[in-house]
Design an enzyme around this catalytic site. Structure first.
Site, PDB file in Angstrom:
ATOM      1  N   GLU A  85      -3.218  -9.808  -5.550  1.00  0.00           N
ATOM      2  CA  GLU A  85      -3.592  -8.654  -6.359  1.00  0.00           C
ATOM      3  C   GLU A  85      -3.820  -7.442  -5.474  1.00  0.00           C
ATOM      4  O   GLU A  85      -4.393  -7.557  -4.390  1.00  0.00           O
ATOM      5  CB  GLU A  85      -4.868  -8.934  -7.163  1.00  0.00           C
ATOM      6  CG  GLU A  85      -4.729 -10.087  -8.137  1.00  0.00           C
ATOM      7  CD  GLU A  85      -6.005 -10.325  -8.922  1.00  0.00           C
ATOM      8  OE1 GLU A  85      -6.841  -9.391  -8.981  1.00  0.00           O
ATOM      9  OE2 GLU A  85      -6.174 -11.427  -9.466  1.00  0.00           O
ATOM     10  N   HIS A 115     -11.406   2.146 -13.314  1.00  0.00           N
ATOM     11  CA  HIS A 115     -11.674   2.019 -11.885  1.00  0.00           C
ATOM     12  C   HIS A 115     -13.137   1.587 -11.756  1.00  0.00           C
ATOM     13  O   HIS A 115     -14.042   2.422 -11.780  1.00  0.00           O
ATOM     14  CB  HIS A 115     -11.434   3.352 -11.160  1.00  0.00           C
ATOM     15  CG  HIS A 115     -10.007   3.775 -11.126  1.00  0.00           C
ATOM     16  ND1 HIS A 115      -9.093   3.223 -10.258  1.00  0.00           N
ATOM     17  CD2 HIS A 115      -9.329   4.686 -11.870  1.00  0.00           C
ATOM     18  CE1 HIS A 115      -7.904   3.786 -10.448  1.00  0.00           C
ATOM     19  NE2 HIS A 115      -8.023   4.675 -11.423  1.00  0.00           N
ATOM     20  N   CYS A 133     -14.800   0.568  -9.305  1.00  0.00           N
ATOM     21  CA  CYS A 133     -15.501   1.041  -8.105  1.00  0.00           C
ATOM     22  C   CYS A 133     -16.203   2.369  -8.367  1.00  0.00           C
ATOM     23  O   CYS A 133     -17.235   2.658  -7.754  1.00  0.00           O
ATOM     24  CB  CYS A 133     -14.522   1.206  -6.946  1.00  0.00           C
ATOM     25  SG  CYS A 133     -13.637  -0.303  -6.527  1.00  0.00           S
TER      26      CYS A 133
END
Length: 833
Positions: A525, A799, A801
């Site tokens: 990934e 996202h 993060c």
């Protein structure tokens, strides 16, 4: 002549001001207190104390004193100040004054009642005001006041008559015999740590009468302002408590005033009093804390609210910034230190267990070689663990020993203070400058979980940077490629096996690598771990570990909590991995969805589980049954027919028998031994039956967190996303053409709020990588919703993060709901970057 006198006194005042200015800014001497003390010496040398029998050679009232002119008296006052000479208590000198006829040197309940009766007859309370002001402004008089062995008002028929001074002096000599003994006569040993000579009941009755008079309230405030600077000097420079432990009576008497939190005291009197109280030695503060713990909930709560009000009043009345820190505010610091006394009193007065401690593993022997941090002069910054609190050590009790305090921990948190604490600077004071600068981390009870989390974050980051530097230095010396991070590469289908093998190898070969910043990569990934991949890794590991089919942990449907499965077939290495994963998550600032009872936290901090911990983890059946056994009033042996043999089920649900004692089936439970039976039963359930699993779990956890200030944290209660998603909506930012007024944004939030609890958790998981709210709630989470093109059949992406949601501008609300539900339901492994 009068003009000359005025000039001389003016010169004296300027001289006093110049002497006080000569103290450096960092000096511990209070300038105002020093000025006040010099002026008292001057008054004593010129006017005397008013006592005709005074024997103080530095007092004008003494028979052998040689009169001085004003200039010589001013010079002599400065000299007496330097040598801390004796000060007399001022006595009334006017023979026509009613309180002079009473001539009291200390107060009792009888004395106050007598003066009150006299004043009521005269219709004038000025005599009472003068006596109260004089006694409450004198540390010597207050120390002798309200003694236990004085006759109370109900015992003395003639209570309306003024008390004769000679009789008071005789009583004083009898009651203060212990405090007048020489230090070498074992004075401290004669005192019970919790025993004081103050008659609390009588004192409270006196306050009830005095505080009903407005004139007396002002006298008490002024007396406290006059008294406290002298107390501060006595404690800081004369060590008065060591020679006379009854000096603590002053603090006990003053703190019984139920009006201390009122505005009249908050501005001047109470801050000065707290500063004096903070100068008490640790032994005195411990005595005070034990004493309050015996007074019960109402008293401790009043003390807590008084100090909290002073902290809040001072904080909101001042402006703090990076230069003017709240850590430098003497009033806030002193009140916080006083609040600590109430905090430990709350622990001592509640359910506390100081005995049942886990056996500590042997520490590795200290090496004679200097570490790199020592060579670089940074050993203070990386010292092991938080220091022990002196008051905690003196009392012999820790917060972790508390099972249920009298006052909830949340009530000791001061939100106003937390808003102005500069945590980066406070952390530096805590780690490096603890000897010279005050850090609120030394009183962690006052800090919110958000503030403490900041401190934990700084501590973890510093250790990460430390390991990164060490790796770089060692790699340069050895000529190897530096590896500054803890990298884990795992397969989704074998995440437990891969993580176990990798972490086990690291813990055996180089445990210090566990202190590096974690980076996770899923095989096959794409994605850079900026925090989101690690979150997903932790969540997936925990989902598999806590899967009931694996059998490592048992799940209680009533409490919704997990507990260690005593019949698990998994080896210790698996439990060590669980502990290691939890430790790594905390170390890397990840919030996990872990549902353990409070007793697990206490066991991790070194405590054993006891009967008092059962309500949290086994409340319905086991705890209630044992509680009924202890409360049963009939014949326990004949009616219940219990023995020291108990039954439980194994991993497959089969019944098993266990003897709590050797040949336990032959030992009946009786009224005499039922407490022992309950304690032994609880010890087996919470400790012995899961000893193998928990020791391995704790070992893994401490591999990462042993030196962390984690002991300052408490387990948070489960939250409900229904209430917490609204703060998230308020703090969300928009990008790419969206705003809070965009129709798609309005439809989005209406859709989110219409979701059920599980769907909301899936949304949070999809957007942030975890379904747990951050410390302080979702309002602390900075989420971004960005436009990702016009209407399309593409699913939303995120996202994790950066907590960013990429949302296409769908043509309808129904399509938005359908696309969003599909994205969050099938998110694992794709859709999150």
């Amino acid at each position: 002549m009068v003009k000359c006198l005025i000039v001389t006194e003016s010169v004296f005042q300027r001289t006093v001001h110049w002497v006080c200015r000569s103290f450096p800014e960092s000096s511990r001497m209070n300038r105002a207190a020093a000025k006040h003390l010099i002026e008292r010496y001057f008054q004593q040398l010129t006017d005397g104390c008013g006592n005709g029998d005074c024997t103080n050679e530095f007092c004008a009232s003494c028979r052998h004193f040689r009169p001085l002119d004003k200039n010589l008296a001013a010079a002599k006052a400065l000299e007496l100040f330097k040598i801390n000479a004796k000060l007399c208590n001022p006595q009334p000198s006017n023979e026509d004054d009613p309180d002079d006829k009473m001539n009291v040197h200390y107060l009792t309940e009888n004395t106050v009642c007598a003066i009150l009766s006299f004043c009521e007859e005269q219709g004038d309370y000025s005599a009472l005001i003068r006596v109260v002001g004089r006694i409450f402004s004198s540390s010597e008089a207050l120390t002798k006041s309200f003694r236990k062995d004085e006759p109370t008002a109900t015992e003395t028929p003639d209570s309306s008559e003024p008390t004769d001074v000679d009789q008071q002096e005789k009583q004083s000599s009898e009651t203060t015999g212990a405090s007048s003994a020489a230090p070498d006569e074992g004075l401290e040993e004669m005192l019970d740590p919790c025993e004081v000579t103050v008659d609390i009941a009588a004192l409270r009755r006196v306050y009830d009468r005095l505080l009903s008079l407005d004139q007396v309230e002002s006298a008490l405030v002024n007396a406290l302002v006059y008294l406290t600077p002298n107390m501060e000097l006595d404690l800081e420079y004369l060590d008065v408590y060591e020679t006379s432990p009854d000096y603590l009576n002053i603090f006990i008497i003053v703190l019984e005033n139920s009006n201390l939190h009122s505005p009249e005291y908050l501005e001047t009197a109470l801050p000065q009093f707290c500063k004096a109280m903070s100068k008490l030695p640790v032994a005195a503060l411990a005595r005070l804390s034990r004493l309050w713990s015996r007074y019960g909930l109402a008293h401790i709560r009043r003390m807590t609210e008084t100090f909290q009000q002073l902290i809040t009043f001072t904080v909101v009345s001042n402006d703090y910034d990076g230069e003017n820190l709240v850590n430098d505010d003497a009033a806030v610091v002193a009140a916080t230190q006083c609040l600590k006394v109430a905090f430990y009193a709350s622990i001592l007065g509640g359910d506390v267990d100081v005995e049942h401690n886990e056996d500590e593993e042997e520490e590795d022997g200290e090496s004679d070689e200097l570490s790199l941090h020592e060579l670089l002069g940074e050993e203070r910054l990386y010292k092991k663990g938080p220091p022990a609190d002196p008051l905690e050590s003196e009392l012999g009790v820790r917060p972790v020993d508390s099972i249920r305090p009298l006052i909830p921990y949340e009530d000791f948190v001061n939100e106003s203070l937390n808003e102005v604490v500069e945590m980066d600077k406070d952390f530096t004071f805590f780690k490096v400058n603890a000897e010279t600068k005050f850090s609120f981390q030394s009183c962690p009870f006052i800090l919110s979980v958000i503030t403490k989390n900041q401190g934990l974050y700084y501590d973890n980051r510093i250790r990460m940077y430390s390991e990164r530097r060490l790796t770089a230095l060692y790699s340069m010396v050895q000529g190897q490629q530096p590896n500054p991070y803890l990298k884990l590469k795992v397969r989704r289908d074998h995440i437990i096996d891969d993580a176990l093998v990798r972490l086990e190898m690291i813990s055996m070969e180089n445990p210090s690598d566990l202190k590096k910043q974690l980076f996770v990569e899923f095989e096959g990934e794409q994605g850079v771990d900026e925090g989101g991949v690690s979150k997903e890794f932790f969540q997936l590991v925990l989902e598999e570990i806590f899967n009931p089919d694996i059998g490592m942990f048992s799940y209680d449907d009533d409490t919704k909590l997990f507990w260690f499965n005593s019949s698990s077939l998994e080896n210790e290495a698996q439990y060590t991995l669980v502990g290691l994963v939890l430790g790594l998550a905390i170390y890397n600032n990840c919030i996990l969805d872990v549902h353990f009872p409070m007793v697990v936290y206490r066991k991790l901090m070194g405590k054993k589980g006891t009967y008092l911990d059962l309500p949290d983890c086994h409340p319905v059946h086991l705890f209630q049954s044992l509680k009924k056994l202890l409360e049963y009033g009939g014949n326990v042996e004949e009616d219940m027919m219990l023995t020291y043999q108990i039954s439980h089920t194994d991993l497959f649900g089969n019944p098993m028998l266990h003897d709590l004692k050797e040949e336990g089936d032959q030992i009946p439970v009786t009224a005499d031994n039922r407490q022992e039976f309950v304690d032994t039963y609880a010890d087996y359930v919470l400790n012995k039956s899961v000893e193998r699993q928990f020791k391995a779990f704790r070992k893994g956890f401490l591999m990462v967190t042993k030196e962390s200030p984690l002991k300052y944290f408490r387990v948070r209660k489960p939250f409900h996303l229904k209430e917490l998603l609204y703060p998230l909506e308020k703090t969300t930012e928009y990008d790419g053409g969206y705003s809070k007024d965009s129709q798609i944004v309005k439809d989005f939030w209406e859709t989110i709020h219409s979701f059920g609890e599980e769907q909301k958790r899936l949304f949070l998981q999809f957007t942030t990588g975890t379904d747990r709210a951050p410390v302080g709630g979702l309002g602390k989470l900075k989420m971004i919703i960005a436009k990702n093109g016009s209407d399309t059949d593409r699913l939303p992406t995120s996202h994790t993060c950066f907590n960013a949601l990429l949302l296409p501008e769908y043509s309808s609300k129904d399509k938005l709901r359908e696309r969003l539900l599909k994205a969050i339901t099938y998110a694992k492994g794709f859709g999150m970057l």
